[in-house]
Design a protein around this motif. Structure first.
Motif, PDB file in Angstrom:
ATOM      1  N   ALA A  26     -28.635  17.874   4.047  1.00 48.78           N
ATOM      2  CA  ALA A  26     -28.560  19.028   4.156  1.00 48.78           C
ATOM      3  C   ALA A  26     -26.809  19.363   4.505  1.00 48.78           C
ATOM      4  N   GLN A  27     -26.533  18.658   5.315  1.00 51.57           N
ATOM      5  CA  GLN A  27     -25.215  18.919   5.700  1.00 51.57           C
ATOM      6  C   GLN A  27     -24.141  18.481   4.608  1.00 51.57           C
ATOM      7  N   ILE A  28     -24.225  17.458   3.870  1.00 51.21           N
ATOM      8  CA  ILE A  28     -23.723  17.400   2.555  1.00 51.21           C
ATOM      9  C   ILE A  28     -23.700  18.509   1.588  1.00 51.21           C
ATOM     10  N   VAL A  29     -24.902  18.880   1.353  1.00 48.72           N
ATOM     11  CA  VAL A  29     -24.843  20.313   0.506  1.00 48.72           C
ATOM     12  C   VAL A  29     -24.363  21.423   1.011  1.00 48.72           C
ATOM     13  N   TYR A  30     -24.291  21.498   2.489  1.00 46.09           N
ATOM     14  CA  TYR A  30     -23.582  22.558   3.404  1.00 46.09           C
ATOM     15  C   TYR A  30     -22.082  22.420   2.950  1.00 46.09           C
ATOM     16  N   GLY A  35     -17.554  24.597  -2.801  1.00 46.25           N
ATOM     17  CA  GLY A  35     -16.930  24.000  -4.057  1.00 46.25           C
ATOM     18  C   GLY A  35     -16.727  22.508  -3.782  1.00 46.25           C
ATOM     19  N   THR A  36     -16.136  22.154  -4.909  1.00 42.28           N
ATOM     20  CA  THR A  36     -15.919  20.874  -4.972  1.00 42.28           C
ATOM     21  C   THR A  36     -15.211  20.054  -3.908  1.00 42.28           C
ATOM     22  N   LYS A  37     -15.707  18.950  -3.594  1.00 49.88           N
ATOM     23  CA  LYS A  37     -14.696  18.239  -2.460  1.00 49.88           C
ATOM     24  C   LYS A  37     -14.773  16.800  -2.737  1.00 49.88           C
ATOM     25  N   ARG A  38     -13.708  16.195  -2.438  1.00 46.91           N
ATOM     26  CA  ARG A  38     -13.226  14.776  -2.577  1.00 46.91           C
ATOM     27  C   ARG A  38     -14.275  14.077  -1.533  1.00 46.91           C
ATOM     28  N   TYR A  39     -14.579  12.795  -1.583  1.00 49.66           N
ATOM     29  CA  TYR A  39     -15.296  11.977  -0.686  1.00 49.66           C
ATOM     30  C   TYR A  39     -14.794  12.026   0.566  1.00 49.66           C
ATOM     31  N   SER A  40     -13.474  11.750   0.759  1.00 53.66           N
ATOM     32  CA  SER A  40     -12.933  11.821   2.111  1.00 53.66           C
ATOM     33  C   SER A  40     -12.952  13.154   2.790  1.00 53.66           C
ATOM     34  N   ARG A  44     -14.597  13.624   6.334  1.00 52.02           N
ATOM     35  CA  ARG A  44     -13.925  13.811   7.572  1.00 52.02           C
ATOM     36  C   ARG A  44     -15.017  15.018   8.009  1.00 52.02           C
ATOM     37  N   ALA A  45     -15.762  15.831   7.346  1.00 53.67           N
ATOM     38  CA  ALA A  45     -16.638  16.943   8.019  1.00 53.67           C
ATOM     39  C   ALA A  45     -17.832  16.340   8.775  1.00 53.67           C
ATOM     40  N   LEU A  46     -18.109  14.805   8.152  1.00 53.28           N
ATOM     41  CA  LEU A  46     -19.431  14.394   8.986  1.00 53.28           C
ATOM     42  C   LEU A  46     -18.878  12.903   9.576  1.00 53.28           C
ATOM     43  N   PRO A  47     -17.920  12.977  10.622  1.00 52.22           N
ATOM     44  CA  PRO A  47     -17.505  11.882  11.134  1.00 52.22           C
ATOM     45  C   PRO A  47     -18.485  10.948  11.800  1.00 52.22           C
ATOM     46  N   ALA A  49     -21.366   9.917  10.280  1.00 53.55           N
ATOM     47  CA  ALA A  49     -21.990   9.269   9.222  1.00 53.55           C
ATOM     48  C   ALA A  49     -20.854   7.954   8.780  1.00 53.55           C
ATOM     49  N   THR A  50     -21.409   6.885   8.709  1.00 54.47           N
ATOM     50  CA  THR A  50     -21.052   5.919   8.374  1.00 54.47           C
ATOM     51  C   THR A  50     -20.561   5.719   6.927  1.00 54.47           C
ATOM     52  N   PRO A  51     -19.739   5.061   6.376  1.00 55.99           N
ATOM     53  CA  PRO A  51     -19.131   5.325   5.145  1.00 55.99           C
ATOM     54  C   PRO A  51     -20.505   4.616   4.260  1.00 55.99           C
ATOM     55  N   ARG A  52     -21.155   3.866   4.615  1.00 55.70           N
ATOM     56  CA  ARG A  52     -22.112   3.319   4.007  1.00 55.70           C
ATOM     57  C   ARG A  52     -23.404   4.122   3.832  1.00 55.70           C
ATOM     58  N   MET A  53     -23.836   4.925   5.113  1.00 53.38           N
ATOM     59  CA  MET A  53     -24.671   5.763   5.019  1.00 53.38           C
ATOM     60  C   MET A  53     -24.623   6.994   4.037  1.00 53.38           C
ATOM     61  N   LEU A  54     -23.006   7.540   4.173  1.00 59.88           N
ATOM     62  CA  LEU A  54     -22.782   8.785   3.494  1.00 59.88           C
ATOM     63  C   LEU A  54     -22.725   8.580   1.981  1.00 59.88           C
ATOM     64  N   SER A  55     -22.382   7.246   1.777  1.00 59.22           N
ATOM     65  CA  SER A  55     -22.504   6.971  -0.052  1.00 59.22           C
ATOM     66  C   SER A  55     -23.772   6.965  -0.232  1.00 59.22           C
ATOM     67  N   LYS A  56     -24.697   6.411   0.495  1.00 59.67           N
ATOM     68  CA  LYS A  56     -26.164   6.230   0.115  1.00 59.67           C
ATOM     69  C   LYS A  56     -26.657   7.540  -0.120  1.00 59.67           C
ATOM     70  N   GLN A  57     -26.357   8.487   0.853  1.00 62.90           N
ATOM     71  CA  GLN A  57     -27.044   9.712   0.824  1.00 62.90           C
ATOM     72  C   GLN A  57     -26.733  10.639  -0.489  1.00 62.90           C
ATOM     73  N   LEU A  58     -25.259  10.475  -0.762  1.00 65.44           N
ATOM     74  CA  LEU A  58     -24.577  11.200  -1.710  1.00 65.44           C
ATOM     75  C   LEU A  58     -25.233  10.466  -3.066  1.00 65.44           C
ATOM     76  N   LYS A  59     -25.502   9.357  -3.294  1.00 70.36           N
ATOM     77  CA  LYS A  59     -25.998   8.597  -4.465  1.00 70.36           C
ATOM     78  C   LYS A  59     -27.504   9.139  -4.702  1.00 70.36           C
ATOM     79  N   GLU A  60     -28.347   9.236  -3.641  1.00 70.48           N
ATOM     80  CA  GLU A  60     -29.636   9.764  -3.661  1.00 70.48           C
ATOM     81  C   GLU A  60     -29.419  11.465  -3.933  1.00 70.48           C
ATOM     82  N   LEU A  61     -28.704  12.000  -3.473  1.00 69.87           N
ATOM     83  CA  LEU A  61     -28.632  13.383  -4.168  1.00 69.87           C
ATOM     84  C   LEU A  61     -28.078  13.502  -5.484  1.00 69.87           C
ATOM     85  N   GLU A  62     -27.154  12.645  -6.037  1.00 70.16           N
ATOM     86  CA  GLU A  62     -26.934  12.422  -7.245  1.00 70.16           C
ATOM     87  C   GLU A  62     -28.161  12.145  -8.084  1.00 70.16           C
TER      88      GLU A  62
END
Length: 115
Positions: A26-30, A35-40, A44-47, A49-62
């Motif tokens: 939900a925070q990623i959607v927020y 608009g469009t944002k880069r991974y970085s 930064r907006a979700l400090p 979140a570990t990089p692994r967890m953030l990538s996993k959540q983005l992949k699931e949303l995709e």
């Protein structure tokens, strides 16, 4: 979108929570409401979140058709994320969650984070 997975749900709320109920989904959607944002930028907006967890959540949303991922073949590689048309249907829901959260902090007599 995995039709077999969807068929397995016993309640529409279960399906909705599976799609946006992940730790940071939900925070990623927020973060993508504007608009469009880069991974970085998302990172930064979700400090917390570990990089692994953030990538996993983005992949699931995709995979669920909520987020569009565009990889640009440049050096260094650049990845951008945005809400799909289907993902845009979550905008009023996430905004309502945000408003509820702000009210929750106010009732507790605490400052709203980020304001």
């Amino acid at each position: 979108m995995n039709i077999e997975k969807i068929k397995g749900y016993v309640c529409p709320v279960e399906a909705a929570m599976d799609v946006i109920g992940g730790k940071y989904k939900a925070q990623i959607v927020y973060e993508l409401l504007e608009g469009t944002k880069r991974y970085s930028e998302i990172q930064r907006a979700l400090p917390q979140a570990t990089p692994r967890m953030l990538s996993k959540q983005l992949k699931e949303l995709e995979e669920d058709g909520i987020v569009l991922r565009v990889l640009y073949p440049v050096v260094p590689p650049r990845t951008e994320y945005s809400l799909t048309e289907f993902g845009q249907t979550l905008v009023p829901i996430v905004r309502a969650l945000c408003a509820w959260g702000e009210h929750y902090f106010e009732l507790a007599g605490l400052p709203v984070p980020g304001n």
